[in-house]
Design an enzyme around this catalytic site. Sequence first.
Site, PDB file in Angstrom:
ATOM      1  N   ASP A  62      -0.601  18.200   4.675  1.00  0.00           N
ATOM      2  CA  ASP A  62      -0.772  17.076   5.592  1.00  0.00           C
ATOM      3  C   ASP A  62      -1.485  17.586   6.841  1.00  0.00           C
ATOM      4  O   ASP A  62      -1.244  18.713   7.266  1.00  0.00           O
ATOM      5  CB  ASP A  62       0.596  16.469   5.979  1.00  0.00           C
ATOM      6  N   ASN A  84      -1.816  11.011  10.936  1.00  0.00           N
ATOM      7  CA  ASN A  84      -1.130   9.715  11.027  1.00  0.00           C
ATOM      8  C   ASN A  84       0.314   9.858  10.553  1.00  0.00           C
ATOM      9  O   ASN A  84       0.860   8.966   9.916  1.00  0.00           O
ATOM     10  CB  ASN A  84      -1.885   8.664  10.199  1.00  0.00           C
ATOM     11  N   SER A  97      -5.386   0.699  -4.196  1.00  0.00           N
ATOM     12  CA  SER A  97      -4.856  -0.486  -3.514  1.00  0.00           C
ATOM     13  C   SER A  97      -5.312  -1.757  -4.211  1.00  0.00           C
ATOM     14  O   SER A  97      -6.410  -1.795  -4.788  1.00  0.00           O
ATOM     15  CB  SER A  97      -5.365  -0.471  -2.076  1.00  0.00           C
ATOM     16  N   TYR A 136     -12.564   0.297   4.646  1.00  0.00           N
ATOM     17  CA  TYR A 136     -11.350   0.875   4.043  1.00  0.00           C
ATOM     18  C   TYR A 136     -11.266   0.497   2.565  1.00  0.00           C
ATOM     19  O   TYR A 136     -11.089   1.352   1.695  1.00  0.00           O
ATOM     20  CB  TYR A 136     -10.086   0.380   4.776  1.00  0.00           C
ATOM     21  N   LYS A 196     -11.538   2.812  -1.234  1.00  0.00           N
ATOM     22  CA  LYS A 196     -10.652   2.822  -2.412  1.00  0.00           C
ATOM     23  C   LYS A 196     -11.463   2.517  -3.667  1.00  0.00           C
ATOM     24  O   LYS A 196     -11.274   3.136  -4.721  1.00  0.00           O
ATOM     25  CB  LYS A 196      -9.512   1.813  -2.238  1.00  0.00           C
ATOM     26  N   PHE A 199       0.418  -2.798  -4.117  1.00  0.00           N
ATOM     27  CA  PHE A 199       0.399  -4.070  -3.408  1.00  0.00           C
ATOM     28  C   PHE A 199       0.943  -3.782  -1.999  1.00  0.00           C
ATOM     29  O   PHE A 199       0.416  -2.894  -1.352  1.00  0.00           O
ATOM     30  CB  PHE A 199       1.084  -5.156  -4.261  1.00  0.00           C
ATOM     31  N   ASN A 200       1.958  -4.424  -1.514  1.00  0.00           N
ATOM     32  CA  ASN A 200       2.356  -4.165  -0.124  1.00  0.00           C
ATOM     33  C   ASN A 200       3.659  -3.371  -0.064  1.00  0.00           C
ATOM     34  O   ASN A 200       4.739  -3.960  -0.185  1.00  0.00           O
ATOM     35  CB  ASN A 200       2.499  -5.481   0.639  1.00  0.00           C
ATOM     36  N   GLY A 239     -10.675 -11.224   7.428  1.00  0.00           N
ATOM     37  CA  GLY A 239     -10.611 -10.351   6.248  1.00  0.00           C
ATOM     38  C   GLY A 239      -9.352 -10.505   5.419  1.00  0.00           C
ATOM     39  O   GLY A 239      -9.234  -9.873   4.361  1.00  0.00           O
ATOM     40  N   ASP A 240      -8.389 -11.332   5.873  1.00  0.00           N
ATOM     41  CA  ASP A 240      -7.157 -11.468   5.086  1.00  0.00           C
ATOM     42  C   ASP A 240      -7.405 -12.237   3.791  1.00  0.00           C
ATOM     43  O   ASP A 240      -8.093 -13.255   3.780  1.00  0.00           O
ATOM     44  CB  ASP A 240      -6.074 -12.194   5.895  1.00  0.00           C
TER      45      ASP A 240
HETATM   46  C1  UD1 Z   1      -3.833  -4.384   3.950  1.00  0.00           C
HETATM   47  C2  UD1 Z   1      -4.826  -4.224   2.839  1.00  0.00           C
HETATM   48  C3  UD1 Z   1      -4.301  -3.288   1.813  1.00  0.00           C
HETATM   49  C4  UD1 Z   1      -4.005  -1.969   2.464  1.00  0.00           C
HETATM   50  C5  UD1 Z   1      -3.002  -2.168   3.562  1.00  0.00           C
HETATM   51  C6  UD1 Z   1      -2.839  -0.834   4.262  1.00  0.00           C
HETATM   52  C7  UD1 Z   1      -6.242  -6.057   2.265  1.00  0.00           C
HETATM   53  C8  UD1 Z   1      -6.325  -7.388   1.616  1.00  0.00           C
HETATM   54  N1  UD1 Z   1      -5.051  -5.499   2.213  1.00  0.00           N
HETATM   55  O1  UD1 Z   1      -2.728  -5.079   3.405  1.00  0.00           O
HETATM   56  O2  UD1 Z   1      -5.260  -3.075   0.823  1.00  0.00           O
HETATM   57  O3  UD1 Z   1      -3.575  -1.054   1.523  1.00  0.00           O
HETATM   58  O4  UD1 Z   1      -3.489  -3.135   4.473  1.00  0.00           O
HETATM   59  O5  UD1 Z   1      -2.409  -0.944   5.535  1.00  0.00           O
HETATM   60  O6  UD1 Z   1      -7.193  -5.553   2.797  1.00  0.00           O
HETATM   61  N2  UD1 Z   1       0.580 -10.289   9.167  1.00  0.00           N
HETATM   62  C9  UD1 Z   1       0.929 -11.131  10.215  1.00  0.00           C
HETATM   63  N3  UD1 Z   1       1.169 -10.583  11.431  1.00  0.00           N
HETATM   64  C10 UD1 Z   1       1.079  -9.238  11.678  1.00  0.00           C
HETATM   65  C11 UD1 Z   1       0.736  -8.386  10.594  1.00  0.00           C
HETATM   66  C12 UD1 Z   1       0.478  -8.948   9.366  1.00  0.00           C
HETATM   67  O7  UD1 Z   1       1.005 -12.351  10.040  1.00  0.00           O
HETATM   68  O8  UD1 Z   1       1.282  -8.828  12.820  1.00  0.00           O
HETATM   69  C13 UD1 Z   1       0.338 -10.857   7.842  1.00  0.00           C
HETATM   70  C14 UD1 Z   1      -1.062 -10.625   7.334  1.00  0.00           C
HETATM   71  O9  UD1 Z   1      -1.932 -11.646   7.737  1.00  0.00           O
HETATM   72  C15 UD1 Z   1      -0.821 -10.605   5.826  1.00  0.00           C
HETATM   73  C16 UD1 Z   1       0.584 -10.058   5.672  1.00  0.00           C
HETATM   74  O10 UD1 Z   1       1.205 -10.220   6.939  1.00  0.00           O
HETATM   75  O11 UD1 Z   1      -0.857 -11.911   5.321  1.00  0.00           O
HETATM   76  C17 UD1 Z   1       0.614  -8.589   5.293  1.00  0.00           C
HETATM   77  O12 UD1 Z   1      -0.237  -7.885   6.185  1.00  0.00           O
HETATM   78  P1  UD1 Z   1      -0.314  -6.287   6.203  1.00  0.00           P
HETATM   79  O13 UD1 Z   1       1.050  -5.719   6.266  1.00  0.00           O
HETATM   80  O14 UD1 Z   1      -1.265  -5.905   7.293  1.00  0.00           O
HETATM   81  O15 UD1 Z   1      -0.901  -5.903   4.792  1.00  0.00           O
HETATM   82  P2  UD1 Z   1      -2.216  -6.418   4.033  1.00  0.00           P
HETATM   83  O16 UD1 Z   1      -3.213  -6.962   4.978  1.00  0.00           O
HETATM   84  O17 UD1 Z   1      -1.752  -7.293   2.931  1.00  0.00           O
END
Ligand code: UD1
Length: 345
Positions: free
Chosen positions: A34, A38, A128, A153, A157, A182-183, A300-301
């Site tokens: 590492d 981060n 991802s 980013y 991938k 996924f998440n 970008g969402d």
């Molecule tokens: C994004 C990337 C994913 C990546 C990950 C790494 C995309 C589509 N997805 O995931 O590939 O591996 O980041 O960090 O590019 N949200 C809020 N408020 C906030 C934060 C998030 O409403 O303060 C919502 C977002 O709009 C989203 C969901 O929560 O709908 C999840 O967001 P986030 O945790 O940032 O993950 P992704 O965007 O899905």
Amino acid sequence: MEKKKILVTGGAGYIGSHTVVELHEAGYEPVIIDNFSNSKESALDGITAITGQQFRCYRVDCTNAAAMREVFEQEPGLEGVIHFAAYKAVGESVEKPLEYYHNNVGSLVALLQVMREFNVTNLVFSSSCTVYGIPENLPVTEQTPVQKANSPYGNTKKICEEILSDVAQSASTLRSIALRYFNPIGAHPSAKIGELPLGVPNNLVPFITQTAAGIREQLTIFGEDYDTADGTCVRDYVHVVDLAKAHVTAVERLLEAKGDKIEFFNVGTGSGNTVLEAVQAFERATGVKVNYKVGPRRAGDVPKIYADVTKATEVLGFRTNSTLEEAMKSAWDWQLSLQDSVTNV
Ligand code: UD1
């Protein structure tokens, strides 16, 4: 019997640290690389607190092939590598594309070169669901077409997967498995390791836990006018420990030399939840209210994405062992256990 040694790049990071623990539990000997760009060294203490072991950790940047070579020299007999080390902030990648290409693509190329030199032939790669872009049909399977990336980013991938596919087409002896996450959310049940965002979190769950803890004033939900049940985006939130276990079974599959030279697997739960449902699950699981408001959409969402995990279930024996509430509870326990949260503000 001697334990099989697995190199884990980014092993002090969020998913990396949980995977190091699961590798140990499964009888492997993890070795960590590492550069702590981060992550924090405290993650290593957390790993030690859980496992009672101190795994060797090299402070090395994976883009530095010479430094990586030294690690491989000092660690003869590596059976495989799990490559987590990468930058992962979508927004930042738009601001700093070259840093993202250099770090994420450069580290994979350097790693593959060094693996070839030392005849280490098994690789698990952190990919991802971002590679699917905005999918036409849900849930997404591994056959769902990969689309043009939405951010540098995401493109790193996609490019890394293409590099692995090209290598698989060649005479190389490399066998690789790309896990499309996924998440990932939640933390180890011991609350000794978890997600440790440096600065303001980009991701939803650390923002929720920090808001609940009073470190952030208010969570902004990015948009409520999407075509979903309650208008907020849909994601597939997978517990990080379940995800970590998928890496162990992927390693096992590689070591048994099963499957094609390259394979792709979705790792999620198979069901989607809206952002509002995620917030409510947190509140139910912890009894703590989250101060939130609804703001505009985030650029970008993807409106809606969740996985079909049939392939991972059937081939890797993947299982979801915890509910969204349990994952949220573990994230909260981790947040509460952080002694130095204020220094992360
Ligand atoms: C994004 C990337 C994913 C990546 C990950 C790494 C995309 C589509 N997805 O995931 O590939 O591996 O980041 O960090 O590019 N949200 C809020 N408020 C906030 C934060 C998030 O409403 O303060 C919502 C977002 O709009 C989203 C969901 O929560 O709908 C999840 O967001 P986030 O945790 O940032 O993950 P992704 O965007 O899905």
